[in-house]
Scaffold this motif. Structure first.
Motif, short mmCIF file in Angstrom:
data_model
loop_
_atom_site.label_atom_id
_atom_site.label_comp_id
_atom_site.label_asym_id
_atom_site.label_seq_id
_atom_site.Cartn_x
_atom_site.Cartn_y
_atom_site.Cartn_z
N ILE A 21 0.81 -1.12 -0.05
CA ILE A 21 0.02 0.06 -0.08
C ILE A 21 0.85 1.30 -0.21
CG2 ILE A 21 -2.15 -1.03 1.15
CD1 ILE A 21 -1.17 0.25 3.86
N GLY A 22 2.08 1.20 -0.67
CA GLY A 22 2.87 2.31 -0.46
C GLY A 22 4.05 2.39 0.52
N LEU A 23 4.77 3.52 0.55
CA LEU A 23 6.08 3.68 1.30
C LEU A 23 5.47 4.44 2.71
CD1 LEU A 23 8.47 4.26 -1.43
CD2 LEU A 23 7.92 2.16 -0.27
N SER A 24 6.24 4.13 3.80
CA SER A 24 6.17 4.86 4.86
C SER A 24 7.16 6.21 4.74
CB SER A 24 6.77 4.00 6.27
OG SER A 24 8.33 4.31 5.88
N PRO A 25 6.99 7.38 5.52
CA PRO A 25 7.61 8.58 5.43
C PRO A 25 9.25 7.94 5.61
CG PRO A 25 6.02 8.79 7.00
CD PRO A 25 6.10 7.31 6.80
N GLN A 26 9.56 7.00 6.17
CA GLN A 26 11.13 6.54 6.16
C GLN A 26 11.46 5.88 4.80
OE1 GLN A 26 8.95 6.02 8.65
NE2 GLN A 26 9.43 7.67 9.70
N GLY A 27 10.39 5.57 3.55
CA GLY A 27 10.85 4.96 2.70
C GLY A 27 10.67 3.49 2.72
N LYS A 28 9.98 2.79 3.79
CA LYS A 28 9.74 1.48 3.87
C LYS A 28 8.44 1.09 3.27
CE LYS A 28 12.92 1.31 7.66
NZ LYS A 28 13.05 0.79 9.16
N GLN A 29 8.75 -0.10 2.88
CA GLN A 29 7.25 -0.60 2.15
C GLN A 29 6.23 -0.92 3.08
OE1 GLN A 29 6.59 -1.49 -1.30
NE2 GLN A 29 4.56 -1.44 -0.46
N ARG A 30 5.15 -0.50 3.09
CA ARG A 30 4.09 -0.89 3.82
C ARG A 30 3.00 -1.75 3.24
NH1 ARG A 30 2.96 2.01 8.02
NH2 ARG A 30 0.91 1.68 8.11
N CYS A 38 -9.28 -8.51 10.09
CA CYS A 38 -8.30 -7.90 10.53
C CYS A 38 -7.83 -6.65 9.99
CB CYS A 38 -6.71 -9.00 10.34
SG CYS A 38 -5.34 -8.22 10.76
N LYS A 39 -7.53 -6.44 8.74
CA LYS A 39 -7.28 -5.37 7.78
C LYS A 39 -6.39 -4.45 8.43
CE LYS A 39 -11.39 -5.12 5.05
NZ LYS A 39 -12.30 -4.06 4.42
N LYS A 40 -5.25 -5.05 9.00
CA LYS A 40 -4.26 -4.24 9.59
C LYS A 40 -3.14 -3.75 8.70
CE LYS A 40 -0.81 -4.45 13.24
NZ LYS A 40 -0.50 -3.19 13.56
N SER A 41 -2.78 -2.73 8.79
CA SER A 41 -1.55 -2.27 8.08
C SER A 41 -0.17 -2.43 8.82
CB SER A 41 -1.68 -0.65 7.40
OG SER A 41 -1.70 0.12 8.61
N PHE A 42 0.80 -2.47 8.20
CA PHE A 42 2.08 -3.01 9.06
C PHE A 42 3.21 -2.77 7.88
CE2 PHE A 42 0.53 -6.80 7.05
CZ PHE A 42 1.60 -7.22 6.78
N ILE A 43 4.48 -2.56 8.63
CA ILE A 43 5.88 -2.38 7.91
C ILE A 43 6.62 -3.83 8.53
CG2 ILE A 43 7.84 -1.30 7.65
CD1 ILE A 43 6.31 1.33 8.29
N LEU A 44 7.28 -4.41 7.64
CA LEU A 44 8.04 -5.43 7.87
C LEU A 44 9.07 -5.26 8.82
CD1 LEU A 44 8.20 -7.96 4.63
CD2 LEU A 44 6.82 -8.22 6.87
N ASP A 45 9.91 -4.55 8.41
CA ASP A 45 11.33 -3.97 9.09
C ASP A 45 10.98 -2.54 9.80
OD1 ASP A 45 13.95 -3.79 9.92
OD2 ASP A 45 14.46 -2.73 8.10
N TYR A 46 10.68 -2.58 11.33
CA TYR A 46 10.69 -1.64 11.97
C TYR A 46 12.11 -1.31 12.80
CZ TYR A 46 5.66 -1.41 11.98
OH TYR A 46 4.27 -1.37 11.57
N THR A 47 12.43 -0.27 12.59
CA THR A 47 13.97 0.09 13.42
C THR A 47 13.63 1.68 14.09
OG1 THR A 47 14.43 1.44 11.42
CG2 THR A 47 15.27 -0.69 11.54
N ASN A 48 14.30 1.55 15.23
CA ASN A 48 14.26 2.75 15.95
C ASN A 48 15.37 3.61 15.45
OD1 ASN A 48 14.60 4.64 18.11
ND2 ASN A 48 14.31 3.05 19.83
#
Length: 54
Positions: A21-30, A38-48
């Protein structure tokens, strides 16, 4: 030539029917889970970002 295939699973319900569904502000795939309950949106690689700065 070899191609790697990665199956993405929802981290809430475990369903493997997800769509990009596009990219996060950090450029990661959503992703969005296509499970109707469910219909949850998520990112595979969360980093701090704070830990990356150290």
């Amino acid at each position: 030539m070899f191609v790697a295939v990665v199956t993405v699973f929802c981290n809430k319900c475990g369903n493997n029917k997800v769509k990009k569904i596009g990219l996060s502000p950090q450029g990661k795939q959503r992703y969005l889970c296509k499970n109707q309950e469910c219909k949850k949106s998520f990112i595979l690689d969360y980093t701090n970002n704070e830990t990356l700065k150290k």
